[in-house]
Design a protein around this motif. Sequence first.
Motif, PDB file in Angstrom:
ATOM      1  N   TYR A 506      14.581   9.786  29.144  1.00 48.56           N
ATOM      2  CA  TYR A 506      14.104  10.526  28.646  1.00 48.56           C
ATOM      3  C   TYR A 506      14.023   9.909  26.762  1.00 48.56           C
ATOM      4  CZ  TYR A 506      12.450  14.913  26.314  1.00 48.56           C
ATOM      5  OH  TYR A 506      12.290  15.024  25.347  1.00 48.56           O
ATOM      6  N   TYR A 507      15.613   9.718  27.000  1.00 46.48           N
ATOM      7  CA  TYR A 507      16.481  10.046  25.328  1.00 46.48           C
ATOM      8  C   TYR A 507      15.850   8.436  25.163  1.00 46.48           C
ATOM      9  CZ  TYR A 507      19.997   8.793  21.959  1.00 46.48           C
ATOM     10  OH  TYR A 507      20.146   8.658  20.756  1.00 46.48           O
ATOM     11  N   ASP A 508      15.111   7.723  25.855  1.00 44.26           N
ATOM     12  CA  ASP A 508      14.558   6.062  25.025  1.00 44.26           C
ATOM     13  C   ASP A 508      13.088   5.904  25.138  1.00 44.26           C
ATOM     14  OD1 ASP A 508      17.593   5.020  25.147  1.00 44.26           O
ATOM     15  OD2 ASP A 508      17.335   4.518  26.835  1.00 44.26           O
ATOM     16  N   GLU A 509      12.829   6.522  25.869  1.00 42.53           N
ATOM     17  CA  GLU A 509      11.171   7.299  25.679  1.00 42.53           C
ATOM     18  C   GLU A 509      10.733   7.577  24.457  1.00 42.53           C
ATOM     19  OE1 GLU A 509       7.297   8.142  27.631  1.00 42.53           O
ATOM     20  OE2 GLU A 509       9.091   6.954  28.166  1.00 42.53           O
ATOM     21  N   LYS A 510       9.663   6.681  23.663  1.00 44.23           N
ATOM     22  CA  LYS A 510       9.236   5.974  22.002  1.00 44.23           C
ATOM     23  C   LYS A 510       8.509   7.977  22.536  1.00 44.23           C
ATOM     24  CE  LYS A 510       9.129   1.446  21.970  1.00 44.23           C
ATOM     25  NZ  LYS A 510       7.944   0.310  21.911  1.00 44.23           N
ATOM     26  N   GLY A 511       7.704   7.775  23.069  1.00 38.51           N
ATOM     27  CA  GLY A 511       6.816   9.707  22.750  1.00 38.51           C
ATOM     28  C   GLY A 511       8.050  10.321  22.902  1.00 38.51           C
ATOM     29  N   ALA A 512       9.536  10.814  22.871  1.00 38.49           N
ATOM     30  CA  ALA A 512       9.931  11.720  22.816  1.00 38.49           C
ATOM     31  C   ALA A 512      10.703  12.149  21.741  1.00 38.49           C
ATOM     32  CB  ALA A 512      11.074  11.839  24.395  1.00 38.49           C
ATOM     33  N   LYS A 513      10.056  12.045  20.972  1.00 39.84           N
ATOM     34  CA  LYS A 513      11.358  12.038  19.203  1.00 39.84           C
ATOM     35  C   LYS A 513      11.415  13.053  19.787  1.00 39.84           C
ATOM     36  CE  LYS A 513       9.721  11.448  14.395  1.00 39.84           C
ATOM     37  NZ  LYS A 513       9.460  11.370  13.594  1.00 39.84           N
ATOM     38  N   VAL A 514      12.586  13.926  19.118  1.00 38.03           N
ATOM     39  CA  VAL A 514      13.131  15.154  18.527  1.00 38.03           C
ATOM     40  C   VAL A 514      13.105  15.592  17.677  1.00 38.03           C
ATOM     41  CG1 VAL A 514      15.057  17.203  19.395  1.00 38.03           C
ATOM     42  CG2 VAL A 514      14.017  15.554  20.874  1.00 38.03           C
ATOM     43  N   LEU A 515      14.042  14.837  16.312  1.00 30.21           N
ATOM     44  CA  LEU A 515      14.204  15.296  15.522  1.00 30.21           C
ATOM     45  C   LEU A 515      13.204  14.206  14.724  1.00 30.21           C
ATOM     46  CD1 LEU A 515      18.622  14.839  15.775  1.00 30.21           C
ATOM     47  CD2 LEU A 515      16.515  16.345  16.363  1.00 30.21           C
ATOM     48  N   PRO A 516      13.319  15.208  13.398  1.00 29.30           N
ATOM     49  CA  PRO A 516      12.392  13.870  12.303  1.00 29.30           C
ATOM     50  C   PRO A 516      13.528  13.655  11.256  1.00 29.30           C
ATOM     51  CG  PRO A 516      13.068  17.406  11.467  1.00 29.30           C
ATOM     52  CD  PRO A 516      13.857  17.064  12.639  1.00 29.30           C
ATOM     53  N   LYS A 517      12.450  12.104  10.194  1.00 32.62           N
ATOM     54  CA  LYS A 517      13.218  11.917   9.755  1.00 32.62           C
ATOM     55  C   LYS A 517      12.989  11.999   8.448  1.00 32.62           C
ATOM     56  CE  LYS A 517      13.682   8.016  13.289  1.00 32.62           C
ATOM     57  NZ  LYS A 517      13.463   6.212  13.944  1.00 32.62           N
ATOM     58  N   GLY A 518      13.614  11.947   7.308  1.00 35.25           N
ATOM     59  CA  GLY A 518      12.977  11.861   6.135  1.00 35.25           C
ATOM     60  C   GLY A 518      12.746  12.627   5.627  1.00 35.25           C
ATOM     61  N   ASP A 519      11.855  13.198   5.437  1.00 36.47           N
ATOM     62  CA  ASP A 519      11.027  14.272   4.616  1.00 36.47           C
ATOM     63  C   ASP A 519       9.815  14.847   5.548  1.00 36.47           C
ATOM     64  OD1 ASP A 519      12.190  13.823   2.554  1.00 36.47           O
ATOM     65  OD2 ASP A 519      10.805  12.513   1.785  1.00 36.47           O
ATOM     66  N   GLU A 520       9.806  13.945   6.394  1.00 34.23           N
ATOM     67  CA  GLU A 520       9.092  14.914   7.890  1.00 34.23           C
ATOM     68  C   GLU A 520       9.167  16.431   8.514  1.00 34.23           C
ATOM     69  OE1 GLU A 520       8.592  10.803  10.894  1.00 34.23           O
ATOM     70  OE2 GLU A 520       9.818  12.068  10.960  1.00 34.23           O
ATOM     71  N   GLU A 521       7.739  16.850   8.707  1.00 33.71           N
ATOM     72  CA  GLU A 521       7.985  17.898   8.435  1.00 33.71           C
ATOM     73  C   GLU A 521       9.153  18.173  10.609  1.00 33.71           C
ATOM     74  OE1 GLU A 521       7.041  20.949   7.848  1.00 33.71           O
ATOM     75  OE2 GLU A 521       6.917  20.113   5.606  1.00 33.71           O
ATOM     76  N   THR A 522       9.370  19.539  10.854  1.00 33.17           N
ATOM     77  CA  THR A 522       9.407  19.153  12.156  1.00 33.17           C
ATOM     78  C   THR A 522       9.083  19.884  12.672  1.00 33.17           C
ATOM     79  OG1 THR A 522      11.866  20.499  10.914  1.00 33.17           O
ATOM     80  CG2 THR A 522      11.437  20.861  13.684  1.00 33.17           C
ATOM     81  N   SER A 523       9.181  18.818  13.878  1.00 29.82           N
ATOM     82  CA  SER A 523       7.314  18.744  15.419  1.00 29.82           C
ATOM     83  C   SER A 523       7.547  20.357  15.817  1.00 29.82           C
ATOM     84  CB  SER A 523       7.841  17.714  15.676  1.00 29.82           C
ATOM     85  OG  SER A 523       6.221  18.665  16.811  1.00 29.82           O
ATOM     86  N   PRO A 524       6.753  20.690  16.443  1.00 32.43           N
ATOM     87  CA  PRO A 524       6.644  22.054  17.407  1.00 32.43           C
ATOM     88  C   PRO A 524       6.939  21.752  18.494  1.00 32.43           C
ATOM     89  CG  PRO A 524       4.453  22.077  16.179  1.00 32.43           C
ATOM     90  CD  PRO A 524       5.066  20.746  15.361  1.00 32.43           C
ATOM     91  N   LEU A 525       7.367  20.257  18.595  1.00 34.28           N
ATOM     92  CA  LEU A 525       8.274  19.557  20.088  1.00 34.28           C
ATOM     93  C   LEU A 525       9.233  20.327  20.026  1.00 34.28           C
ATOM     94  CD1 LEU A 525       5.727  17.281  20.855  1.00 34.28           C
ATOM     95  CD2 LEU A 525       5.904  19.222  22.309  1.00 34.28           C
ATOM     96  N   ALA A 526       9.540  19.891  18.854  1.00 36.86           N
ATOM     97  CA  ALA A 526      11.500  20.146  18.244  1.00 36.86           C
ATOM     98  C   ALA A 526      11.961  21.656  18.441  1.00 36.86           C
ATOM     99  CB  ALA A 526      11.250  20.182  17.500  1.00 36.86           C
ATOM    100  N   VAL A 527      11.848  22.194  18.907  1.00 33.47           N
ATOM    101  CA  VAL A 527      12.746  23.224  20.286  1.00 33.47           C
ATOM    102  C   VAL A 527      12.661  23.508  21.366  1.00 33.47           C
ATOM    103  CG1 VAL A 527      12.428  26.149  20.197  1.00 33.47           C
ATOM    104  CG2 VAL A 527      12.099  25.010  17.280  1.00 33.47           C
TER     105      VAL A 527
END
Length: 555
Positions: A506-527
């Motif tokens: 799961y950690y290595d899954e490209k589509g399972a991003k959790v945290l924003p990078k740089g100036d990105e907005e936090t995704s609704p999926l993050a929580v």
Amino acid sequence: MTPAALADLVRATALDVLSSRGLDTSVLPETVTIERPRNPEHGDYATNLALQLGKKLAVSPRDLAGWLAEALTGQDALTSVDVAGPGFLNLRLAADAQGAIVREVLAGGADYGTGDLLAGRRINLEFVSANPTGPIHLGGTRWAAVGDALGRILTAEGASVTREYYFNDAGAQIDRFVRSMIAAAKGEPAPEDGYAGAYINDIADAVLASEPGALGLPDAERAEVFRTIGVGLMFEEIKKSLHEFGTDFDVYFHENSLHESGAVTKAVEALKESGNLYLEDGAWWLRSTEYGDDKDRVVIKTDGNPAYIAGDIAYFQDKRSRGFDLCIYMLGADHHGYIGRLKAAAAAFGDDPDTVEVLIGQMVNLVADGKPVKMSKRAGTVITLEDLVEAVGVDAARYSLIRSSVDSSLDIDLDLLRKHSNDNPVFYVQYAHARVSSVLRNAADLGIELGELADFDATLLTLPKEGDVIRTLGEFARVVASAAELREPHRVARYLEELAGAVHRYYDEKGAKVLPKGDEETSPLAVPRLRLYQAMKQTLVNGLRLLGVSAPEQM
């Protein structure tokens, strides 16, 4: 929904189906078997209940499975129910039902995975019990790890467990130990039947440091000084080694106390009065064959002295007198004969022989550079607990000894356990925890608020690998209960490796991003994903704690 809750749902549904069709409901098992299919395309879970019941009810298993599928379809917790093969039911959970597993993990916290399978049981767990004549060898080290883990697992299932070490401070082995120390103190070779190794010299020197005139005493007094001080020093060192290994005991029981208190004599007389001891050829024998043993056992020898089993009998009586309703003995590979004799001794006292359980552990071998390691730096003849810990550390030593069934001999590859790679099972599991901890740490640094657990929206966790992780988390309680019931701590270790695998994927899954990078907005999926990470972390911590292995935050 955990597998246990799903099993309850299927059983309740089956009860309704059978009742509505006028079929015998008494054939329903108390617990419905729910398993995860090998092929996830078949569903999240499967049950063979219809196959189990078909013949008993004189109904086609496939027809019965169809009735069950029809009744289960529409349940909020399930998105699909399919009949497969001769009568299997494949079940797929709704997203929110899967999310309930995450909530259960987080609500349970450190208690997640515990149960009440053994609630009310008072268990005496005796393990290691190595003779105080030298450092603990690898066989004893295996029991130190496995026994401690078993005690933790039994406690997790509600039992009141007393960990006990039987201190063999009586008998011929102590006499040989004393003669060996005296020889070392004199600068002489060890007796032919004695003990050798640098540790004998160390203890002999310590005895002389405490009693400088010991060698000048008459033979009997000299032997008593070396016995009292030397055995005490050796045992304190054993206790220190075990403590540093993460294994401590509630009771250290002295074998000699059974003889000094008259407990042995009392037990022998009770068996004579009941007719379970008989006199033959000048010795007193236990009628153990009448209770399932392969032969009768000598309890009092022809010279009038008690045989070793006399102490065992009195020791069992002592345990029962202290209120234990189950006495588990963890013994070495050469102790198979003890199973029959201990159960026979219990039965001879009119007790249930099942109050005695004997677990036999097989041998452990060390391998380095592809070759067996046979010599200890300190003990000279056997590899010790200290040797193993020095080579790989406490965590790797404990985990490697626990992760295999004690029924089989074990080869430990020192080179593998020193590697920081996925081939090293303890690293693989601990690294999964470190990775999860890193994500949660970074989320905290970013100030991401998780809100209330009740507001956790599991319907957003739709990736197949998220489902794999969640369903694996849901298996934990069942694995712990099984490990307790079967006395098999290795089941927890193997489960942790399965969970670690799901975590890493799961950690290595490209589509399972959790945290924003740089100036990105936090995704609704993050929580929701961070809640899943919290559940992964908690379960890994709980499982490793049951094995007495640490859960490092960073590696």
